[in-house]
Write a protein that holds these residues in place. Structure first.
Motif, PDB file in Angstrom:
ATOM      1  N   LEU A   9      25.129 -40.382  65.278  1.00  0.00           N
ATOM      2  CA  LEU A   9      25.466 -39.168  66.022  1.00  0.00           C
ATOM      3  C   LEU A   9      25.337 -37.928  65.149  1.00  0.00           C
ATOM      4  O   LEU A   9      24.722 -36.930  65.550  1.00  0.00           O
ATOM      5  N   LEU A  10      25.880 -37.978  63.941  1.00  0.00           N
ATOM      6  CA  LEU A  10      25.804 -36.827  63.043  1.00  0.00           C
ATOM      7  C   LEU A  10      24.370 -36.538  62.610  1.00  0.00           C
ATOM      8  O   LEU A  10      23.959 -35.374  62.527  1.00  0.00           O
ATOM      9  N   THR A  11      23.592 -37.572  62.347  1.00  0.00           N
ATOM     10  CA  THR A  11      22.192 -37.380  61.977  1.00  0.00           C
ATOM     11  C   THR A  11      21.414 -36.757  63.129  1.00  0.00           C
ATOM     12  O   THR A  11      20.588 -35.860  62.918  1.00  0.00           O
ATOM     13  N   GLY A  12      21.689 -37.191  64.334  1.00  0.00           N
ATOM     14  CA  GLY A  12      21.026 -36.616  65.507  1.00  0.00           C
ATOM     15  C   GLY A  12      21.387 -35.156  65.718  1.00  0.00           C
ATOM     16  O   GLY A  12      20.518 -34.325  66.032  1.00  0.00           O
ATOM     17  N   ILE A  13      22.652 -34.815  65.520  1.00  0.00           N
ATOM     18  CA  ILE A  13      23.085 -33.420  65.670  1.00  0.00           C
ATOM     19  C   ILE A  13      22.436 -32.538  64.613  1.00  0.00           C
ATOM     20  O   ILE A  13      21.956 -31.440  64.910  1.00  0.00           O
ATOM     21  N   VAL A  14      22.386 -33.000  63.376  1.00  0.00           N
ATOM     22  CA  VAL A  14      21.764 -32.224  62.307  1.00  0.00           C
ATOM     23  C   VAL A  14      20.272 -32.038  62.582  1.00  0.00           C
ATOM     24  O   VAL A  14      19.732 -30.937  62.421  1.00  0.00           O
ATOM     25  N   ASN A  15      19.597 -33.093  63.014  1.00  0.00           N
ATOM     26  CA  ASN A  15      18.164 -32.988  63.306  1.00  0.00           C
ATOM     27  C   ASN A  15      17.893 -32.038  64.468  1.00  0.00           C
ATOM     28  O   ASN A  15      16.930 -31.266  64.435  1.00  0.00           O
ATOM     29  N   GLN A  16      18.728 -32.063  65.502  1.00  0.00           N
ATOM     30  CA  GLN A  16      18.558 -31.145  66.629  1.00  0.00           C
ATOM     31  C   GLN A  16      18.779 -29.702  66.200  1.00  0.00           C
ATOM     32  O   GLN A  16      18.064 -28.802  66.632  1.00  0.00           O
ATOM     33  N   THR A  17      19.766 -29.466  65.336  1.00  0.00           N
ATOM     34  CA  THR A  17      20.037 -28.116  64.861  1.00  0.00           C
ATOM     35  C   THR A  17      18.889 -27.594  64.008  1.00  0.00           C
ATOM     36  O   THR A  17      18.465 -26.448  64.153  1.00  0.00           O
ATOM     37  N   VAL A  18      18.367 -28.447  63.134  1.00  0.00           N
ATOM     38  CA  VAL A  18      17.237 -28.033  62.290  1.00  0.00           C
ATOM     39  C   VAL A  18      16.020 -27.735  63.156  1.00  0.00           C
ATOM     40  O   VAL A  18      15.328 -26.731  62.949  1.00  0.00           O
ATOM     41  N   ASN A  19      15.747 -28.573  64.134  1.00  0.00           N
ATOM     42  CA  ASN A  19      14.607 -28.337  65.021  1.00  0.00           C
ATOM     43  C   ASN A  19      14.801 -27.087  65.871  1.00  0.00           C
ATOM     44  O   ASN A  19      13.837 -26.399  66.197  1.00  0.00           O
ATOM     45  N   PHE A  20      16.045 -26.786  66.251  1.00  0.00           N
ATOM     46  CA  PHE A  20      16.320 -25.600  67.049  1.00  0.00           C
ATOM     47  C   PHE A  20      15.997 -24.326  66.264  1.00  0.00           C
ATOM     48  O   PHE A  20      15.462 -23.367  66.805  1.00  0.00           O
ATOM     49  N   PHE A  21      16.321 -24.317  64.960  1.00  0.00           N
ATOM     50  CA  PHE A  21      16.115 -23.116  64.157  1.00  0.00           C
ATOM     51  C   PHE A  21      14.754 -23.077  63.459  1.00  0.00           C
ATOM     52  O   PHE A  21      14.539 -22.237  62.603  1.00  0.00           O
ATOM     53  N   ARG A  22      13.825 -23.943  63.828  1.00  0.00           N
ATOM     54  CA  ARG A  22      12.465 -23.837  63.302  1.00  0.00           C
ATOM     55  C   ARG A  22      11.702 -22.688  63.932  1.00  0.00           C
ATOM     56  O   ARG A  22      10.732 -22.207  63.356  1.00  0.00           O
ATOM     57  N   ASN A  23      12.133 -22.257  65.081  1.00  0.00           N
ATOM     58  CA  ASN A  23      11.518 -21.120  65.749  1.00  0.00           C
ATOM     59  C   ASN A  23      11.810 -19.860  64.927  1.00  0.00           C
ATOM     60  O   ASN A  23      12.963 -19.580  64.593  1.00  0.00           O
TER      61      ASN A  23
END
Length: 109
Positions: A9-23
């Motif tokens: 769960l924590l790895t998924g949240i971190v990956n989603q946050t990183v992908n969100f701020f790639r823009n």
């Protein structure tokens, strides 16, 4: 590390946050928010320190420690691709210094 539910769960949240701020626009907006937060903190903390005049030197020491500590963290590596948290910390530091400068100008006039 073990693949427990919490770890997944924590790895998924971190990956989603990183992908969100790639823009780039989202990164820019986060840096602007960091700059404005630093400006607000400088105004608020200097007003609080100004009310109790005996805390001026102590607050100035902590401001100096924050600024120099963040400089060490930000400029430690000369890597042109800095992580998002470093650029946001740099924006916060710049807003903080700018806010303190404007407070000093207000007090001087």
């Amino acid at each position: 590390m073990q693949d427990t539910r919490l770890n997944i769960l924590l790895t998924g949240i971190v990956n989603q946050t990183v992908n969100f701020f790639r823009n780039p626009w989202r990164r820019l907006s986060l840096n602007i928010i960091g700059f404005l937060l630093g400006f607000f903190l400088a105004s608020a903390i200097s007003s609080i320190a100004g009310q109790a005049a005996r805390w001026d030197v102590t607050f100035a020491f902590f401001f100096l420690i924050f600024t120099e500590g963040s400089n060490i963290i930000i400029y430690k590596n000369r890597n042109p691709n800095k992580p998002l948290w470093r650029t946001t910390l740099n924006a916060l530091k710049i807003g903080f210094a700018y806010g303190l400068y404007l407070e000093a100008l207000k007090l001087g006039s």
